[in-house]
Design a protein around this motif. Structure first.
Motif, mmCIF file in Angstrom:
data_model
loop_
_atom_site.group_PDB
_atom_site.id
_atom_site.type_symbol
_atom_site.label_atom_id
_atom_site.label_comp_id
_atom_site.label_asym_id
_atom_site.label_seq_id
_atom_site.Cartn_x
_atom_site.Cartn_y
_atom_site.Cartn_z
ATOM 1 N N VAL A 186 0.876 -1.173 0.000
ATOM 2 C CA VAL A 186 0.000 0.000 0.000
ATOM 3 C C VAL A 186 0.915 1.225 0.000
ATOM 4 O O VAL A 186 1.863 1.296 0.777
ATOM 5 N N CYS A 187 0.601 2.189 -0.896
ATOM 6 C CA CYS A 187 1.495 3.331 -1.076
ATOM 7 C C CYS A 187 0.695 4.616 -1.226
ATOM 8 O O CYS A 187 -0.355 4.631 -1.862
ATOM 9 N N LEU B 230 11.273 -4.489 2.965
ATOM 10 C CA LEU B 230 10.402 -5.593 3.382
ATOM 11 C C LEU B 230 10.272 -5.651 4.899
ATOM 12 O O LEU B 230 10.969 -4.943 5.618
ATOM 13 N N ASN B 231 9.390 -6.516 5.367
ATOM 14 C CA ASN B 231 9.157 -6.694 6.794
ATOM 15 C C ASN B 231 10.484 -6.912 7.527
ATOM 16 O O ASN B 231 11.270 -7.767 7.164
ATOM 17 N N GLY B 232 10.743 -6.082 8.548
ATOM 18 C CA GLY B 232 11.977 -6.169 9.322
ATOM 19 C C GLY B 232 13.093 -5.276 8.815
ATOM 20 O O GLY B 232 14.158 -5.186 9.436
ATOM 21 N N GLN C 48 5.149 -5.425 8.539
ATOM 22 C CA GLN C 48 3.968 -5.765 7.756
ATOM 23 C C GLN C 48 2.745 -5.291 8.535
ATOM 24 O O GLN C 48 2.660 -5.503 9.741
ATOM 25 N N SER C 49 1.801 -4.630 7.860
ATOM 26 C CA SER C 49 0.641 -4.107 8.573
ATOM 27 C C SER C 49 -0.561 -3.985 7.652
ATOM 28 O O SER C 49 -0.429 -4.059 6.430
ATOM 29 N N VAL D 240 -6.305 -3.401 4.152
ATOM 30 C CA VAL D 240 -5.543 -4.157 3.156
ATOM 31 C C VAL D 240 -4.122 -4.385 3.687
ATOM 32 O O VAL D 240 -3.478 -3.465 4.175
ATOM 33 N N GLU D 241 -3.656 -5.626 3.572
ATOM 34 C CA GLU D 241 -2.323 -6.012 4.044
ATOM 35 C C GLU D 241 -1.242 -5.390 3.163
ATOM 36 O O GLU D 241 -1.280 -5.503 1.945
#
Length: 188
Positions: free
Chosen positions: A77-78, A93-95, A106-107, A112-113
């Motif tokens: 999502v941007c 990316l996540n982390g 990640q959220s 929406v993921e």
């Protein structure tokens, strides 16, 4: 004078860390004012390609993008509007860790993921302002670390050269000085 450690390594093999080299140069009479490494604060950010850009189903000002690295497609999502299908971008990316102690997680954004974040120059600590997502050259290799793609694996030294050391006003002169203080030969 500002110089790059990677550029110096073209002329002399430097067996020291940037901090140790700064200390050696200072002890040799060259005042090292600062050592900065842009890439040290960045991890988990890769070159990716925007596959699709669609309107977010629950927000007017957000986009829902599919972005791929060399091996996987991620849903992102941007809020920026400057990217399009086929653009190469920096994907955290996540982390992932960014300057100013930012950690990407990640959220869910408006239901929406989002599996990461596409980064701007500001978020990577490379600029004061930006117009949106950083668009990379089309030949940037998918999946490689952004530090390698942008050549951020380098330390930059700010050295104050005194009037009695004009021999150190060039990279070659600094390389000769490092060769002497580290007792290593110059490269031809």
């Amino acid at each position: 004078m500002r110089f790059s450690l990677n550029w110096l390594k073209e002329f002399v093999d430097i067996p020291l860390s940037p901090a140790e080299l700064a200390d050696k140069l200072t002890m040799a009479g060259l005042e090292v004012e600062s050592v900065h490494n842009h890439g040290a604060e960045i991890s988990g950010v890769y070159v990716a390609e925007v596959v699709t850009v669609a309107k977010h189903p629950n927000a007017d000002r957000l986009s829902l993008c599919e972005v791929k690295t060399s091996d996987k497609v991620y849903s992102i999502v941007c809020g920026a509007k400057n990217m399009k299908q086929g653009d190469r971008v920096a994907l955290a990316l996540n982390g992932a860790r960014l300057p100013k102690d930012i950690v990407i997680k990640q959220s869910k954004i408006r239901g929406v993921e989002s599996q990461g974040m596409m980064c701007s120059e500001v978020e990577l600590g490379l600029a004061e302002t930006s117009e949106g997502i950083m668009i990379l050259p089309q030949d940037a290799k998918l999946g490689i670390d952004i530090k390698d793609a942008l050549n951020l694996n380098d330390a930059f030294f700010e050295v104050s050269i005194t009037p009695n050391r004009p021999d150190c006003l060039s990279v070659m002169g600094l390389a000769r000085e490092i060769s002497a203080v580290c007792n290593v030969p110059m490269k031809k």
